[in-house]
Design an enzyme around this catalytic site. Structure first.
Site, PDB file in Angstrom:
ATOM      1  CB  CYS A 384      -0.931   0.049   1.135  1.00 16.34           C
ATOM      2  SG  CYS A 384      -2.476   0.789   0.626  1.00 16.34           S
ATOM      3  CG  HIS A 510      -3.647  -3.701   3.189  1.00 17.22           C
ATOM      4  ND1 HIS A 510      -2.716  -3.264   3.858  1.00 17.22           N
ATOM      5  CD2 HIS A 510      -4.156  -2.404   2.519  1.00 17.22           C
ATOM      6  CE1 HIS A 510      -2.861  -1.960   3.946  1.00 17.22           C
ATOM      7  NE2 HIS A 510      -3.741  -1.397   3.192  1.00 17.22           N
ATOM      8  CD  GLU A 512      -1.518  -6.180   5.115  1.00 15.53           C
ATOM      9  OE1 GLU A 512      -1.046  -6.549   3.978  1.00 15.53           O
ATOM     10  OE2 GLU A 512      -1.455  -4.902   5.473  1.00 15.53           O
TER      11      GLU A 512
HETATM   12  N1  GLN Z   1      -1.846   6.565   2.920  1.00 11.09           N
HETATM   13  C1  GLN Z   1      -2.114   5.882   1.429  1.00 11.09           C
HETATM   14  C2  GLN Z   1      -3.494   6.069   0.841  1.00 11.09           C
HETATM   15  O1  GLN Z   1      -4.418   6.288   1.418  1.00 11.09           O
HETATM   16  C3  GLN Z   1      -1.934   4.515   1.643  1.00 11.09           C
HETATM   17  C4  GLN Z   1      -2.672   3.729   2.617  1.00 11.09           C
HETATM   18  C5  GLN Z   1      -2.274   2.321   3.177  1.00 11.09           C
HETATM   19  O2  GLN Z   1      -1.103   2.247   3.257  1.00 11.09           O
HETATM   20  N2  GLN Z   1      -3.164   1.655   3.698  1.00 11.09           N
HETATM   21  O3  GLN Z   1      -3.542   5.967  -0.475  1.00 11.09           O
END
Ligand code: GLN
Length: 538
Positions: A384, A510, A512
């Site tokens: 992310c 994600h 994970e």
């Molecule tokens: N801050 C980034 C976004 O909102 C990544 C979010 C995250 O890592 N879950 O796109």
């Protein structure tokens, strides 16, 4: 009426005793006996969901398939049981009150004075029984957050009191408590447990089973005392001794016959002996590693490991498939910004994971970590925000786009390589408004992603507002960073990699959240394999 059985798990004496692990372990045992089980968490705080909570206070926010931002315990439930949870599996006081207040404004209670009992408790009971009424589960395990005696949890305990009365043999209450050891006296003490059970009795609930968290084995006299003072039979005093891994707890509970006592209380005949062969294989591999790697986890909240709970567990699951112990070297991203010697910091790691996150703090440190991994052929995995940092780093240092950035960090950047998603531009509220939950992703053949998943269509969970700005995609591709995964409907780029690098993968989703004991995640496995190969070349 469905014949789902309800198991309530409350906590006494102190928080952090591991109600989530006990609930998950019981679910593993019931599942191993052939039953279908789901677990739900009721959280007494006023936030509508944990999405807006600081990870330093509450640890990671876990995201379900249907896009609910939930308590990290739901991660344990999924990892242990391999059963998906949903919005219905996490309910907070805030959500309960919000529904009741909405109904009041709608005029549904016209004439009534709206009160904690019965209106709030009815709403809590409704939310507990929603899962049972689907007829999908033999058991619903409901964990009550917090500790008995807290003001906040009173309506939840009251709801259990009412449900126990209504459901009769179909409900059972397990109380998890702590048995401290006084080393000066050389004794385990049951008094806090007695008080905690008294507090429950004052609220009208008699626990049926008491699980005692303890650092030392509890002897017969401790069991006798608890039995005598807390109105339960000795065989319902269950020892839960500190374990070297949380994955031992189901076996400890099996030895202590927690599942048998639960079935007895519910007047059920155990249908079959539990089949824990897969679990045992996993544990055997976990405890007998043949090799070891160390991975740097670069993040913003590294002081609190729970902020990265699912990542840590995904490493454990993936490691066992390779009989490899995965050690994590925690690296605070800001620390890397302080002119430290990166070669020294990363000398003893065979892989670098740049973690998810929000906001400016530590971002330049994360970008330095990416650069180090890219230029030193260290296996890299960006999740992310970690993927977004990889894109920014590549833009700045390979494409030569000075000051390239994500607009989250610098809205004025001349090269917004990570930009706000179109749908996000109109959003004003913070809570529950990100791109959340499972989305499909198409994978390009002959990529690291494809060799990991071995398929072209996958689905992964998201939680973010920003995305790879595809107007730059061609420039990236021409210079060696390719988009290896994209959303089939929106064409959003979901994954990038550098084919010329031994292992350089960034994903917008994600992975994970989907790693479980039964199904370790393919991307974590491929990353650990790359780290093992790296170790072989050093
Ligand atoms: N801050 C980034 C976004 O909102 C990544 C979010 C995250 O890592 N879950 O796109």
């Amino acid at each position: 009426m469905s014949d789902t059985r309800y198991i309530f798990v409350t906590g006494g004496v102190t928080s952090s005793l591991g109600k989530g692990i006990i609930s998950s372990s019981l679910a593993v045992l019931l599942k191993a006996r052939g039953y279908s089980v789901t677990i739900q968490k009721l959280d007494p705080y006023i936030n509508i969901d944990p999405g807006t909570l600081n990870p330093y206070e509450h640890g990671e926010c876990y995201v379900t398939e249907d896009g609910a931002e939930t308590d990290l315990d739901l991660g344990h439930y999924e990892r242990f049981t391999n059963v998906h949870t949903s919005q219905a599996n996490n309910v907070t006081t805030g959500r309960v009150y919000q529904s009741v207040i909405n109904q009041e404004r709608h005029g549904d209670y016209l004439g009534d004075t709206v009160q904690v009992i019965p209106h709030i408790t009815d709403e809590i009971k409704r939310r507990i029984q929603i899962l049972g009424n689907t007829d999908k589960y033999d058991f619903v395990i409901t964990e009550i957050g917090g500790t008995v005696g807290d003001i906040e949890s009173l309506p939840f305990i009251e709801s259990i009191r009412q449900l126990k009365w209504e459901l009769g043999n179909r409900a059972v209450v397990i109380h998890l408590t702590y048995i401290p050891y006084l080393s000066a006296a050389g004794e385990l003490k049951t008094k806090p447990t007695q008080h905690s059970v008294k507090a429950m009795l004052q609220q009208g609930v008699q626990p049926d089973i008491i699980v005692c968290r303890t650092e030392h084995p509890i002897n017969q006299s401790v069991r006798k005392k608890i039995s005598l003072f807390c109105n339960i039979t000795e065989d319902c005093v269950i020892e839960s001794i500190d374990a070297s891994t949380i994955y031992d707890v189901p076996l400890n509970m099996l030895k202590e016959r927690l599942d048998v006592q639960v079935l007895n209380k519910l007047k059920m005949e155990p249908e079959q002996e539990p089949d824990l062969s897969k679990w045992n294989t996993f544990l055997h591999r976990l405890k007998n590693p043949q090799t070891e790697v160390q991975i740097a986890l670069v993040g913003k909240y590294v002081e609190l490991h729970d902020a990265y709970k699912s990542i840590c567990e995904a490493f454990i699951h993936a490691g066992t498939t390779q009989q490899c112990k995965v050690k994590v070297k925690w690296i605070k991203a800001e620390y890397l910004e302080e002119n430290c010697n990166l070669a020294e910091v990363f000398a003893d790691v065979q892989g670098i994971l740049v973690a998810p996150g929000f906001g400016q703090r530590g971002i330049e440190g994360k970008i330095l970590a990416v650069r180090y991994a890219r230029t030193h052929n260290v296996p890299f995995f960006g999740i992310c925000l970690g993927m977004q940092c990889a894109v920014v780093e590549f833009a700045r240092n390979v494409l030569g786009f000075a000051d390239a950035n994500s607009v989250e960090m610098n809205p004025q950047t001349p090269y917004p390589v990570i930009d706000m998603m179109e749908q996000q531009k109109k959003v004003v509220n913070m809570g529950g408004t990100m791109r959340l939950g499972a989305y499909p992703c198409d994978i390009k053949r002959e990529t690291k992603l494809f060799s990991a998943y071995q398929k072209e269509n996958i689905s992964e969970r998201h939680r973010h507002r920003y995305e790879f700005n595809d107007t730059y995609a061609q420039a990236f591709e021409d210079n060696g960073m390719i988009a290896s995964g994209s959303n089939p409907d929106t064409k959003l780029i979901e994954a990038v990699e550098i084919p010329s690098h031994p292992y350089f993968v960034g994903v917008q989703f994600h992975p994970e959240y989907k790693s479980t004991v039964e199904e370790p995640h393919p991307l974590f496995i491929s990353f650990i394999q790359a780290a093992i190969s790296k170790k072989a070349t050093i």
